[in-house]
Design a protein around this motif. Structure first.
Motif, PDB file in Angstrom:
ATOM      1  N   CYS A 144       0.723  -1.051   0.066  1.00 28.05           N
ATOM      2  CA  CYS A 144       0.137  -0.037   0.172  1.00 28.05           C
ATOM      3  C   CYS A 144       0.860   1.127  -0.137  1.00 28.05           C
ATOM      4  O   CYS A 144       0.417   2.226  -0.676  1.00 28.05           O
ATOM      5  CB  CYS A 144      -0.855  -0.089   1.061  1.00 28.05           C
TER       6      CYS A 144
ATOM      7  N   THR B 272       1.155   4.133  -2.869  1.00 28.35           N
ATOM      8  CA  THR B 272       0.705   5.555  -2.602  1.00 28.35           C
ATOM      9  C   THR B 272       1.766   6.476  -3.123  1.00 28.35           C
ATOM     10  O   THR B 272       1.537   7.408  -3.614  1.00 28.35           O
ATOM     11  CB  THR B 272       0.719   5.480  -0.923  1.00 28.35           C
TER      12      THR B 272
ATOM     13  N   ASP C  63      -5.588   8.125  -8.080  1.00 27.04           N
ATOM     14  CA  ASP C  63      -5.253   8.055  -6.524  1.00 27.04           C
ATOM     15  C   ASP C  63      -6.138   7.188  -5.901  1.00 27.04           C
ATOM     16  O   ASP C  63      -7.601   7.200  -5.983  1.00 27.04           O
ATOM     17  CB  ASP C  63      -5.446   9.517  -5.942  1.00 27.04           C
ATOM     18  N   LEU C  64      -5.835   6.394  -4.743  1.00 25.03           N
ATOM     19  CA  LEU C  64      -6.726   5.542  -3.793  1.00 25.03           C
ATOM     20  C   LEU C  64      -6.580   6.105  -2.456  1.00 25.03           C
ATOM     21  O   LEU C  64      -5.626   5.652  -1.585  1.00 25.03           O
ATOM     22  CB  LEU C  64      -6.213   3.979  -3.920  1.00 25.03           C
ATOM     23  N   PRO C  65      -7.364   6.802  -1.955  1.00 18.83           N
ATOM     24  CA  PRO C  65      -7.242   7.299  -0.592  1.00 18.83           C
ATOM     25  C   PRO C  65      -7.197   6.221   0.465  1.00 18.83           C
ATOM     26  O   PRO C  65      -6.471   6.389   1.396  1.00 18.83           O
ATOM     27  CB  PRO C  65      -8.538   8.219  -0.082  1.00 18.83           C
ATOM     28  N   PRO C  66      -8.191   5.035   0.392  1.00 13.35           N
ATOM     29  CA  PRO C  66      -7.954   4.113   1.482  1.00 13.35           C
ATOM     30  C   PRO C  66      -6.569   3.429   1.496  1.00 13.35           C
ATOM     31  O   PRO C  66      -6.120   3.005   2.566  1.00 13.35           O
ATOM     32  CB  PRO C  66      -9.074   3.103   1.138  1.00 13.35           C
ATOM     33  N   VAL C  67      -5.797   3.367   0.293  1.00 15.20           N
ATOM     34  CA  VAL C  67      -4.754   2.724   0.051  1.00 15.20           C
ATOM     35  C   VAL C  67      -3.548   3.559   0.984  1.00 15.20           C
ATOM     36  O   VAL C  67      -2.584   3.057   1.321  1.00 15.20           O
ATOM     37  CB  VAL C  67      -4.393   2.468  -1.281  1.00 15.20           C
ATOM     38  N   ARG C  68      -3.897   4.871   0.440  1.00 18.11           N
ATOM     39  CA  ARG C  68      -2.832   5.754   1.180  1.00 18.11           C
ATOM     40  C   ARG C  68      -2.915   5.747   2.594  1.00 18.11           C
ATOM     41  O   ARG C  68      -1.702   5.885   3.261  1.00 18.11           O
ATOM     42  CB  ARG C  68      -3.073   7.188   0.539  1.00 18.11           C
ATOM     43  N   SER C  69      -4.172   5.596   3.226  1.00 18.08           N
ATOM     44  CA  SER C  69      -3.994   5.596   4.722  1.00 18.08           C
ATOM     45  C   SER C  69      -3.422   4.352   5.222  1.00 18.08           C
ATOM     46  O   SER C  69      -2.661   4.335   6.228  1.00 18.08           O
ATOM     47  CB  SER C  69      -5.677   5.403   5.142  1.00 18.08           C
ATOM     48  N   LEU C  70      -3.787   3.055   4.599  1.00 15.34           N
ATOM     49  CA  LEU C  70      -2.843   1.946   5.083  1.00 15.34           C
ATOM     50  C   LEU C  70      -1.353   2.267   4.919  1.00 15.34           C
ATOM     51  O   LEU C  70      -0.753   1.783   5.699  1.00 15.34           O
ATOM     52  CB  LEU C  70      -3.428   0.670   4.412  1.00 15.34           C
TER      53      LEU C  70
ATOM     54  N   SER D  62       0.533   4.615   5.126  1.00 18.08           N
ATOM     55  CA  SER D  62       0.886   5.456   6.200  1.00 18.08           C
ATOM     56  C   SER D  62       1.538   4.894   7.433  1.00 18.08           C
ATOM     57  O   SER D  62       2.264   5.598   8.237  1.00 18.08           O
ATOM     58  CB  SER D  62       0.111   6.737   6.510  1.00 18.08           C
ATOM     59  N   CYS D  63       1.056   3.511   7.647  1.00 15.19           N
ATOM     60  CA  CYS D  63       1.471   2.793   8.800  1.00 15.19           C
ATOM     61  C   CYS D  63       2.630   2.404   8.493  1.00 15.19           C
ATOM     62  O   CYS D  63       3.106   1.606   9.580  1.00 15.19           O
ATOM     63  CB  CYS D  63       0.252   1.678   8.916  1.00 15.19           C
TER      64      CYS D  63
END
Length: 230
Positions: free
Chosen positions: A11, A15, A142-149, A151-152
């Motif tokens: 992910c 991103t 762009d895939l916002p949910p993928v960007r959130s994952l 970032s971990c």
């Protein structure tokens, strides 16, 4: 480990491909791919030259650790911290030749066979993420949910590395063979990489990311394969 390798790190790579396509960035990607391939070939030659007379139970471990740095778990979060999303993008490209060497030549050190790891290379989640990310990059999606994952990645990777380090004792580091290997992995190979980039005037961002990832310690899979094959 599986969570990071199979989900979080891919992910993070996806991103990284969300950056705006630019001609200079494409040039950095191509330079990174070429540099990484040259570095991997050089590391294989160094391993063959320095460790051919090492004890049989150590030679595979030392050789594998020489060709495979911890550019994934440790290097990618560090590249993200230093260079931002572009650092993750170039780090993911840098890992392509390393993954190829890891599951072919690297495995052959332990099995004394031909490696036969191409299927594992091509189905690696991080390699698949690079291919998918390239398509998204070209489509400018762009895939916002993928960007959130993604970032971990830094936090979980650092947590894992801390857990792995907790099992060591300082006396283990006094072994002359380990000290010699650390000199090769952490000093000699990065120095040769830096010298080569300076001599041939390599593209700046590509050479900086490549040098950073080359200076990482041995890959975590070194210990996994050592345990698996005794």
């Amino acid at each position: 480990t599986d969570l990071i390798v199979d989900l979080i790190l891919p992910c993070s790579i996806l991103t990284a491909f969300g950056t705006e396509p630019r001609e200079d960035l494409l040039r950095s990607v191509l330079f990174t791919l070429v540099l990484s391939t040259i570095i991997q070939i050089g590391c294989a030659l160094i391993a063959a030259a320095l460790f051919r007379r090492s004890p049989a139970n150590r030679r595979p471990v030392l050789s594998y650790g020489t060709i495979c740095s911890n550019a994934g778990f440790l290097g990618t979060p560090v590249a993200e911290s230093v260079f931002g999303p572009e650092g993750v993008l170039l780090a993911s490209v840098f890992l392509i030749p390393q993954r190829a060497f890891m599951w072919t030549l690297g495995v052959s050190y332990f099995t004394k066979g031909g490696g036969h790891g191409w299927k594992k290379v091509l189905t690696n989640p991080c390699i698949l993420a690079v291919l998918a990310g390239t398509a998204l990059w070209a489509a400018r999606m762009d895939l916002p949910p993928v960007r959130s994952l993604g970032s971990c990645n830094t936090g979980l990777s650092m947590l894992l590395i801390g857990m792995l380090m907790s099992g060591f004792h300082w006396r283990d580091l006094a072994d002359p063979g380990i000290l010699c290997f650390c000199g090769v992995r952490l000093v000699l190979i990065p120095f040769l990489t830096l010298a080569g980039c300076r001599i041939f005037h390599a593209e700046a961002l590509a050479s900086q990311v490549s040098l950073l990832l080359t200076a990482m310690p041995a890959a975590g899979t070194t210990a996994v394969l050592a345990a698996k094959y005794g």
